[in-house]
Design a protein around this motif. Structure first.
Motif, PDB file in Angstrom:
ATOM      1  N   UNK A  95       0.811  -1.210   0.000  1.00  0.00           N
ATOM      2  CA  UNK A  95       0.000   0.000   0.000  1.00  0.00           C
ATOM      3  C   UNK A  95       0.847   1.263   0.000  1.00  0.00           C
ATOM      4  N   UNK A  96       0.366   2.263  -0.728  1.00  0.00           N
ATOM      5  CA  UNK A  96       0.996   3.580  -0.678  1.00  0.00           C
ATOM      6  C   UNK A  96      -0.027   4.607  -0.208  1.00  0.00           C
ATOM      7  N   UNK A  97      -1.162   4.102   0.305  1.00  0.00           N
ATOM      8  CA  UNK A  97      -2.237   4.985   0.726  1.00  0.00           C
ATOM      9  C   UNK A  97      -1.980   5.481   2.142  1.00  0.00           C
ATOM     10  N   UNK A  98      -2.076   6.776   2.341  1.00  0.00           N
ATOM     11  CA  UNK A  98      -1.714   7.324   3.651  1.00  0.00           C
ATOM     12  C   UNK A  98      -2.595   6.785   4.754  1.00  0.00           C
ATOM     13  N   UNK A  99      -3.862   6.451   4.431  1.00  0.00           N
ATOM     14  CA  UNK A  99      -4.753   5.959   5.486  1.00  0.00           C
ATOM     15  C   UNK A  99      -4.353   4.533   5.877  1.00  0.00           C
ATOM     16  N   UNK A 142      -2.590   9.536   8.909  1.00  0.00           N
ATOM     17  CA  UNK A 142      -4.036   9.601   8.747  1.00  0.00           C
ATOM     18  C   UNK A 142      -4.513  11.042   8.568  1.00  0.00           C
ATOM     19  N   UNK A 143      -3.978  11.929   9.417  1.00  0.00           N
ATOM     20  CA  UNK A 143      -4.633  13.224   9.571  1.00  0.00           C
ATOM     21  C   UNK A 143      -4.017  14.355   8.769  1.00  0.00           C
ATOM     22  N   UNK A 144      -2.696  14.388   8.622  1.00  0.00           N
ATOM     23  CA  UNK A 144      -2.094  15.562   7.986  1.00  0.00           C
ATOM     24  C   UNK A 144      -2.640  15.787   6.572  1.00  0.00           C
ATOM     25  N   UNK A 199      -4.383  15.054  -1.290  1.00  0.00           N
ATOM     26  CA  UNK A 199      -4.911  13.733  -1.618  1.00  0.00           C
ATOM     27  C   UNK A 199      -4.162  12.607  -0.906  1.00  0.00           C
ATOM     28  N   UNK A 200      -2.902  12.797  -0.594  1.00  0.00           N
ATOM     29  CA  UNK A 200      -2.112  11.746   0.062  1.00  0.00           C
ATOM     30  C   UNK A 200      -0.844  12.395   0.581  1.00  0.00           C
TER      31      UNK A 200
END
Lengths: 528, 196, 383
Positions: free
Chosen positions: A27-31, A98-100, A107-108
């Motif tokens: 995964x490269x998704x910040x969440x 998650x938050x920044x 978007x990420x």
């Protein structure tokens, strides 16, 4: 909102998460990465906590009962290292992930692949560190501050693995900080000027700069140790013209900013939560930012207050005493701002607010004992006693860790789309609150009465309060199982959360649905 | 990724490298700082080149000599005199008795330290056995000299100074910079440059 | 009640609870606070501590007072419409400046006391304090007295096999003795790792650093026995190296110094004397229990992988010369240090003899004994 995302996605972005284990690996998704960081830090919190239980169990009564002194030293060393580098820091990085981006309308994260790398090297670092428990001579046994020459000439062979692990942790932190800074500096939504950024973002921007400044110094310190141990240099060996005190200077040049690295994001979190549940705009936003910045800058000129007893010249002792006392000013400003935010507010007491208030009160108590420790002549009596143990645990447990728990309760409806069980949340708060105070408050007394830190056994006059302290620790430890249960229960289901979640919530993250879609703000929002 | 991000990343990477380098730069900086301030009672491990240090009407200062053998160091090592009276601005030579009591050839390094530490900056040495390693054959004994002087800036509150020497066994741990005896068998495998 | 060693868990819990909830709490308060100590400096440090403590308490009461008031007065129920103010330059300036002034007020006495502590001109008596893993050595520089101070608490007490004594972990075989009213200067250093010499009653805590010397001084006016500890993590037995100082009137001190000198003379005589196996092993057992047992254990078996087993060790059984050499030289790169400068010739010979006789070693090996003269011989030049 999702319609907007669809229409603007012409490249090869995934529209949702992949399935199975590879989702988490690649995964490269910040969440996703935020979630990984948070679970990892929770696992480390439990492991480090189990070690704390061993320590408190041994100290339950005078005499050696459960472990040998040698193993006790390994426990206290690993407890410190795991809690600092494995629990608190990754938890804050997870929250930042998650938050920044959501708070600044990005978007990420700016560097998603590096983000993946900086997380996935962490489990290896801690695997190496923990595996040293099973090596010949045992795990590192020289305290998390690893003073030379106990950590060089006199160290167990596993010290080399410890050094390697610290290098990896440092690399992970540095990559994480670069990511945070680049995201904040370059990916804010139009109209979001620096002085409009949410305070959590500000706190992390400052923290990330601190990390960039000091993690390389830590890397340098352990590299010098490595060279002393294996390549015949003598940075810290008096026989070769080196100086063991030099190690302490370098370590604390890293170590004191490190202390603020573990508390600044907590300031950000507390500001958001108190503002929300007081239903009143945070008092003194600008002074909050300046206070954090000045704390960060001062943190570079106070390091020797950890070393008042090494034999510094009078002028140095006076300088470091005064500089350290100065930190009370910006810290005081923050506390006054929080109290004034609550003043004439319209307050409700949901679990995050309870944790945040406890944070303010108990962190301030830790601040008071910090001020006392700054007074050099008195520090000659406090230094390396349980008074210090009480002080930094007050700052770190009901300080950093309460703020992390507050953050989890506050934002988990946004992450999962479900409300947590308020009744259980409050129960968890009260158990933790009582546990923390019963554990650490008596430690002030036994410290003042003369009990040194890092000892596996103690003289009889300390027996009663050590026993009470241990009982508190068991209570605190056990109540974290309840926390795990509450989080799992919320992930599985619960009352559905609205986008705003809280009545008084402010900020961009509350404008997207709950749970937050896999991709948010593909088109930047407008900020007024 | 936009230009701004690339620039930020570049700057940050330089900052990281810079701070890593800085951590190593702290070593010489610290030593300079110590020698200037006498922090830690450290004194220079080289001869002074101050020519104008000698004066005639200095004041009395007493020096207490202290010796200690670091662990695993079985040599006999003690000052010839425990206590001497000297005048500031006048050179004085003191000696330490040393004897290798073992049946092995051994190399030692003596490390000086001064208390109170703010006297350290004012204690200068023209020659000292601590400038170099000492190698003694089994049973060999020696009187090791130190020729020292206090400059006249010595704070007036200081009337008595302790000069301590700790000797370390460096037989298996030769540091090229200090070594005057380039004994080949001691240097096998030590390619690293000395750190300080 | 805090000094008492209660035996069962229940008693202790009960004792703790009683302390919490009874008027006894005030009697016990002194035990929970910093010691006032017995020197002018320590009393000043104590006053400083209390001053800052009360300042913190007052600030805490004000800040938390306003906070708790807000928490009760401005709940959503009582105050449904929150105010909207969010900054006020004057107030913010005030709470930056006022704390700064309070800090200045605290810094002044603190700086004064610190300056006094640093006034370490000449001492009447200079004592070199050396930290070892895990004991202290004291050398009286003027009088040529030199001894080690070891914990005497029995390992059986520590491992809960026998009841714990009154000064559990705070008792040593030989305390530092100093006279009242004299300025004592401690020159503190270490032999191996960093230790820290702490005597709360004198408000002295100085790190002992190998290769470097730190100083501290004190003048004590009240005779008594004072107890402190090592406060820097120094390895396995960091918790087991207490500091004990005995302050005595001048004449008693003089007598003690004379006594120590006589003892040194008697030791020289002992070295010359002819020793029997029984005498040596008896004395050796005492030396062993003091100096060796922490690592090699009471049964001589050490700890596998860390500290070697002496029971049945080939060197102990059959290699008398090698045995002496290890104790005299130590083992490079291992925890075994040289005891050449720590033990007298008599103690050295007797402890080696003891290990060669105990645990069945005499039956399994050559059983050769070592006499003090062997050690004197070893110390002589070999060329």
């Amino acid at each position: 909102m999702s319609a907007v995302i669809e229409s603007h996605n012409h490249d090869d972005h995934h529209h949702g998460p992949a399935k199975g284990l590879t989702r988490w690996l690649y995964t490269t998704n910040h969440k996703d990465i935020g979630t990984l960081y948070l679970w990892f830090s929770f696992a480390m919190f439990l492991i480090g906590g189990a070690m704390a239980m061993v320590i408190r169990a041994e100290l339950f009564q005078p005499g050696m009962q459960i472990v040998e002194p040698e193993f006790y030293n390994q426990m206290l060393t690993l407890h410190g290292l795991i809690m600092v580098f494995g629990a608190v820091m990754p938890a804050f990085v997870g929250l930042a992930n998650w938050l920044v981006p959501m708070m600044v309308g990005a978007p990420d994260m700016a560097l998603p692949r590096m983000n993946n790398l900086s997380f996935w090297i962490l489990p290896f670092a801690f695997f190496i560190l923990l595996s040293s428990l099973f090596m010949e001579g045992g795990a590192p046994n020289f305290g998390w501050t690893f003073y030379a020459p106990l950590s060089t000439t006199y160290a167990p062979p596993s010290v080399t693995f410890f050094i390697f692990a610290v290098h990896i942790m440092g690399a992970s932190s540095i990559m994480g900080s670069i990511n945070v800074i680049v995201t904040i500096m370059n990916m804010r939504a139009p109209g979001m000027t620096l002085m409009k950024m949410p305070l959590f973002v500000w706190s992390w921007l400052i923290t990330a700069y601190l990390l960039i400044a000091v993690m390389p110094v830590l890397a340098g310190a352990v590299t010098m140790m490595l060279m002393d141990i294996h390549f015949g240099t003598s940075f810290f060996n008096a026989a070769g013209g080196g100086d063991p005190v030099l190690f302490q200077h370098i370590f604390w040049f890293f170590g004191h900013p490190e202390v603020y690295i573990m508390i600044l994001p907590a300031f950000g979190i507390a500001s958001h939560i108190i503002e929300t549940f007081s239903r009143k705009q945070l008092f003194g936003y600008a002074s909050m930012v300046w206070a954090m910045a000045s704390i960060a800058i001062l943190s570079f000129v106070v390091w020797a207050h950890h070393m008042f007893t090494v034999g510094l010249p009078l002028a140095a002792e006076l300088f470091f005493m005064w500089a350290t006392m100065l930190i009370a000013v910006p810290t005081g400003v923050k506390v006054f701002n929080w109290v004034t935010t609550m003043f004439k507010g319209s307050i409700t007491y949901e679990t995050p607010m309870l944790f945040a208030i406890a944070f303010v009160v108990l962190f301030t108590i830790g601040g008071f004992s910090g001020l006392m420790l700054a007074i050099t002549p008195a520090d000659f009596q406090y230094h390396d006693t349980y008074f210090v143990v009480a002080h930094f645990h007050y700052v770190l447990v009901p300080g950093s860790i309460f703020s992390i728990m507050a953050a989890v309760y506050y934002w988990i409806p946004k992450w999962t789309g479900n409300m947590y069980d308020e009744r259980l949340g409050k129960l968890h708060f009260w158990l933790s609150f009582i546990g923390v105070n019963v554990t650490f408050f008596p430690q002030h007394w036994i410290g003042l009465a003369g009990m040194p830190r890092r000892i596996p056994d103690y003289a009889l006059q300390f027996a009663d309060w050590n026993m009470i302290s241990s009982v508190g620790a068991f209570l605190f430890g056990a109540s974290q199982i309840l926390f795990l249960f509450i989080v799992l229960k919320t992930v599985m289901g619960g009352k559905k959360a609205t986008p705003e979640v809280w009545e008084g919530s402010r900020g961009l993250e509350w404008t997207v649905e709950s749970p937050a879609p896999y991709h948010t703000f593909t088109t930047p929002p407008k900020v007024n | 990724m936009n230009q701004g991000s690339k620039k930020t990343i570049k700057t940050l990477c330089f900052a990281v490298l810079g701070m890593f380098t800085f951590s190593f730069a702290l070593v010489p900086l610290y030593n300079v700082f110590c020698e200037v301030t006498g922090l830690n009672g450290k004194i220079e491990l080289r001869a002074t080149n101050d020519k104008n240090i000698e004066i005639d009407n200095g004041r009395d200062v007493s020096i207490q000599f202290v010796s200690h053998n670091n662990e695993e160091m079985p040599w006999a090592f003690r000052p010839s005199e425990d206590n001497i009276q000297i005048k500031t601005g006048k050179y004085h030579t003191a000696t330490f008795y040393v004897k290798n009591t073992t049946n092995k050839r051994m190399v030692a390094q003596a490390i000086p330290s001064v208390a109170p530490s703010n006297a350290a900056a004012h204690l200068k040495k023209l020659e000292c056995f601590c400038f170099e390693q000492q190698e003694l054959a089994p049973g060999e004994e020696a009187l090791l000299p130190v020729r020292l002087i206090f400059d006249d800036e010595l704070p007036s509150s200081i009337n008595s100074v302790v000069l301590s020497y700790t000797i370390f066994d460096v037989t298996d741990y030769n540091d090229v910079e200090f070594s005057q005896h380039h004994n080949d068998d001691h240097h096998a495998g030590h390619e690293m440059e000395p750190s300080i | 009640m805090f000094k008492k060693a209660t035996t069962s868990v229940n008693n202790k819990l009960l004792a703790g609870l009683i302390t919490l909830f009874s008027s006894n709490m005030f009697a016990a308060w002194d035990d929970l606070n910093m010691t006032e100590g017995v020197t002018a400096i320590s009393k000043e440090v104590f006053d400083l501590h209390m001053l800052i403590f009360w300042i913190c308490v007052v600030i805490g009461l004000v800040v938390f007072g306003i906070m708790f008031y807000s928490m009760f007065a401005f709940t959503k129920k009582k105050n449904p419409n929150p105010a909207t103010f969010h900054e006020n330059t004057k107030v913010e300036l005030a709470w930056t400046v006022v704390p700064f002034l309070i800090l200045v007020f605290m810094a002044i006495p603190a700086s004064n006391t610190l300056t006094k502590i640093y006034d370490d001109t000449e001492g009447d008596i200079n004592i070199q304090v050396v930290g070892y893993q895990w004991k202290w050595q004291y050398k009286y520089l003027e009088d040529d007295i030199d001894f080690f101070s070891n914990l005497t608490t029995d390992w059986d007490e520590i491992y809960n096999k026998t009841p714990k004594g009154e000064f559990y972990l705070e008792e040593v075989d030989e305390a530092v003795v100093i006279p009242v009213g004299k300025k004592i200067r401690f020159l503190i250093t270490a032999n191996d790792v960093i230790h820290s010499w702490w005597m709360p009653d004198f408000a002295i805590k100085q790190d002992a650093i190998p290769g470097f010397i730190n100083t501290a001084w004190t003048i004590v006016d009240e005779p008594g026995i004072y107890r402190g500890k090592c406060t820097e993590l120094c390895g396995k037995n960091h918790g087991f190296m207490p500091v004990v100082v005995k302050v005595v009137p001048q004449d008693e001190y003089d007598a003690w110094v004379q006594d120590k000198k006589d003892a040194a003379f008697r030791m020289a005589e002992l070295t010359e004397k002819d020793w029997s196996i029984a005498e040596l092993t008896e004395r050796g057992e005492g030396v062993y229990l003091k100096n060796c047992v922490a690592c090699h254990q009471v049964n001589g078996q050490g700890i596998t992988g860390i500290f070697p087993n002496l029971a049945g060790s080939d060197i102990v059984l059959n290699d008398k010369a090698g045995n002496i050499e290890i104790l005299m030289e130590g083992v490079q790169g291992a925890a075994m240090q040289s005891f050449a400068n720590q033990l007298s010739e008599v103690d050295m010979a007797s402890v080696i003899t003891y290990t060669r006789q105990a645990w069945g070693n005499a039956e399994n090996g050559d059983g050769e004994i070592v006499v003090p003269k062997d050690i004197v011989e070893y110390k002589k030049p070999k060329v």
